[in-house]
Design a protein around this motif. Structure first.
Motif, mmCIF file in Angstrom:
data_model
loop_
_atom_site.group_PDB
_atom_site.id
_atom_site.type_symbol
_atom_site.label_atom_id
_atom_site.label_comp_id
_atom_site.label_asym_id
_atom_site.label_seq_id
_atom_site.Cartn_x
_atom_site.Cartn_y
_atom_site.Cartn_z
ATOM 1 N N TYR A 1 -11.481 -0.637 10.212
ATOM 2 C CA TYR A 1 -10.510 -0.403 9.381
ATOM 3 C C TYR A 1 -9.438 0.635 9.811
ATOM 4 C CZ TYR A 1 -12.915 -4.312 6.364
ATOM 5 O OH TYR A 1 -13.284 -5.374 6.806
ATOM 6 N N THR B 1 0.948 -1.117 -0.076
ATOM 7 C CA THR B 1 -0.160 -0.407 0.242
ATOM 8 C C THR B 1 0.934 1.331 -0.017
ATOM 9 O OG1 THR B 1 -0.054 -0.001 2.373
ATOM 10 C CG2 THR B 1 -1.938 -1.227 1.118
ATOM 11 N N ASP C 1 -4.183 3.411 3.715
ATOM 12 C CA ASP C 1 -4.230 1.787 3.890
ATOM 13 C C ASP C 1 -3.113 0.514 4.660
ATOM 14 O OD1 ASP C 1 -5.564 -0.610 3.697
ATOM 15 O OD2 ASP C 1 -5.779 -1.151 1.326
ATOM 16 N N CYS D 1 -2.887 -3.143 3.804
ATOM 17 C CA CYS D 1 -3.022 -3.903 2.889
ATOM 18 C C CYS D 1 -4.580 -4.282 2.623
ATOM 19 C CB CYS D 1 -2.564 -5.435 2.755
ATOM 20 S SG CYS D 1 -0.375 -4.546 2.651
ATOM 21 N N GLY D 2 -5.688 -3.350 3.253
ATOM 22 C CA GLY D 2 -6.939 -4.135 2.075
ATOM 23 C C GLY D 2 -8.157 -4.443 3.831
ATOM 24 N N SER D 3 -7.095 -5.317 4.619
ATOM 25 C CA SER D 3 -7.668 -6.100 5.844
ATOM 26 C C SER D 3 -8.438 -5.093 6.907
ATOM 27 C CB SER D 3 -6.821 -7.194 5.980
ATOM 28 O OG SER D 3 -5.954 -7.811 4.972
#
Length: 516
Positions: free
Chosen positions: A372, A327, A393, A396-398
């Motif tokens: 998030y 990211t 982020d 990484c989207g998790s």
């Protein structure tokens, strides 16, 4: 003269002896017949005799077989066959026999050759004219205990058959090669995934010379990065095989159960595919499922242990920034108002740098019980008014719950952790540029043996990072519901990992006490 005559006689005797020895050796190596085995037809009328002819050609050449078919005492046919099997002698493992209504099919096999079939007709004919429907049904009943043949349709080059709810094909040769085993295996597997076991399933099909040569390979996906889904995946594969074997035993399915492909998500990368050969474990699966489970567990573990090394072969994690899964700092479309708003939120986890600056993982969104985060920095501890966005982020989207934030002495290398699944599992991410980019770190999987013999990884949640001269250490706990107890340590231990390249890769060091 007497001496010359005596010498000539002795020489002649030696020559005769040498010739006899050579002939004896030639007989033993090339001509001697040794019985290897025999097979008798179900009605007792016909008999096959298998003999080895001499020895295999030196050093690693083919062996030689003689095969004779008898009708009672009458010899119907005799032929010879060469077997390429790495210089091994001809033996029962080199042939198999199937008796058919009009003859016998002999299959020869060797490690250095494809299987070769020889069809011998009892009445001496050379061409086969086909079977009746009743004969086909009888053959299938003998092979697979099929009781209900619902449909037999003649097609070009063979038959289309439906029996016991399975659709399959055969050819029109006397051997009647069929795809029943493969089609039944496929049908049983389709019943398991995803109805009984929630995993993605797809198929790869490879057609062969005959219907019996068709190969169906199931592609069964892991539901997350290997470490997080390892035990569940191995257990699900065992459940799948148990379901199949209860309905179609391995002894009947044979090569239909030869292997499968598993797809493992690499952190931030496309799924990696690996073929797992089941053959070494399946014969004893019903008696010792643990051996299969551990074999699969170790296979996936070896991939996970080497995965991160393969992904970052270049020096330094920064070399891979452009790859998917890293990211970057933040989207330039994010407004100052949004950043200012986030700056007023209390971070869940903080780290105070030696120069007094503070970093914080700030929750800015929540969905389905997961938070998030963004990574913020502050001029000093608790100074929310000085908030600056470092990464929008970092995970990484998790989503989950942040539980770790730490940097090494260089101020650039850092680690963040995220728990999920109710705190039972966790992820570790690394930065090499002060937090502007992150990548997930795959930790090696320790193989802890449970009382039932199965391998197990109790260490799932990264909790703490610290640095000592030349090394970086990582403590990984058991998560919210961890119950692994080490009798020797007399405690529920944590796992200690060590890195000698500033955290780019870790290796498992030992089990330790939480307070150490």
């Amino acid at each position: 003269k007497k001496i010359l005559k005596s010498a000539a006689v002795i020489l002649a005797i030696l020559l005769v002896f040498a010739l006899a020895l050579l002939l004896w050796i030639k007989y033993m190596v090339s001509w001697r017949l040794t019985d290897v085995g025999s097979e008798t037809s179900p009605d007792g009328r016909y008999r096959l005799r298998f003999q080895a002819v001499g020895e295999a050609d030196f050093p690693f050449g083919p062996s030689h077989a003689k095969v004779t078919l008898y009708d009672g005492r009458k010899k119907l046919r005799e032929f010879r066959e060469d077997i390429s099997d790495d210089g091994g002698a001809f033996r029962p493992e080199n042939y198999s026999v199937e008796w058919m209504p009009y003859g016998v099919v002999i299959t020869f096999s060797g490690s250095e050759q494809p299987d070769r079939e020889v069809e011998i007709f009892f009445d001496g004919r050379e061409a086969f004219e086909g079977y009746s429907d009743e004969e086909i049904a009888a053959i299938l009943k003998d092979r697979y205990h099929i009781e209900n043949v619902e449909r037999i349709t003649r097609e070009s080059g063979g038959y289309s058959i439906r029996a016991d709810g399975i659709d399959f094909r055969t050819d029109d040769r006397m051997a009647l090669h069929d795809s029943y085993r493969q089609e039944r295996f496929k049908a049983l597997t389709d019943e398991v995934f995803p109805e009984l076991v929630q995993r993605s399933l797809s198929w790869e099909e490879e057609k062969g010379e005959t219907p019996a040569d068709t190969v169906y390979t199931p592609v069964i996906a892991m539901n997350g990065p290997g470490k997080s889904d390892l035990e569940s995946y191995c257990a699900d594969i065992c459940e799948w095989l148990t379901y199949c074997f209860e309905r179609f035993p391995y002894e009947e399915g044979g090569d239909a159960y030869s292997g499968f492909i598993l797809t493992i998500p690499s952190p931030g990368y496309a799924k990696t595919r690996y073929s797992f050969s089941q053959n070494p474990y399946l014969a004893g699966f019903s008696e010792n499922e643990t051996e299969f489970y551990n074999g699969l567990y170790s296979f996936i573990s070896s991939y996970i242990d080497g995965e991160y090394d393969d992904l970052i072969k270049a020096d330094g994690i920064d070399a891979a920034k452009a790859d998917e899964g890293y990211t970057e700092q933040y989207n330039p479309d994010i407004t100052g108002e949004a950043i200012a708003l986030w700056g007023t939120y209390e971070p869940d986890v903080t780290y105070e740098a030696p120069d007094g600056r503070e970093y914080g993982l700030v929750p800015v969104d929540r969905a389905l019980g997961s938070s998030y985060y963004v990574l913020m920095s502050y001029a000093k501890k608790g100074d929310l008014d000085s908030a600056k966005l470092i990464n929008m982020d970092p995970f990484c989207g998790s989503g989950g719950e942040a539980n770790l934030l730490a940097f090494l002495e260089d101020g650039k290398t850092g680690f963040i952790g995220l728990t999920y699944n109710g705190g039972d599992d966790g992820l570790l991410f690394m930065t090499g540029d002060g937090g502007e980019s992150f990548a997930e770190v795959s930790l090696p999987v320790p193989e802890i043996t449970l009382p039932d013999g199965r391998l197990y990884n109790p260490f799932t949640v990264p909790e703490e990072v610290w640095e000592e001269p030349g090394k970086v250490y990582l403590k990984v706990g058991q998560g919210a519901n961890g119950d692994y107890y080490n009798e020797e340590l007399a405690c529920h231990p944590c796992g200690i990992y060590v890195s000698e390249n500033k955290g780019k890769t870790f290796s498992f060091l030992k089990e330790g006490k939480e307070e150490e």
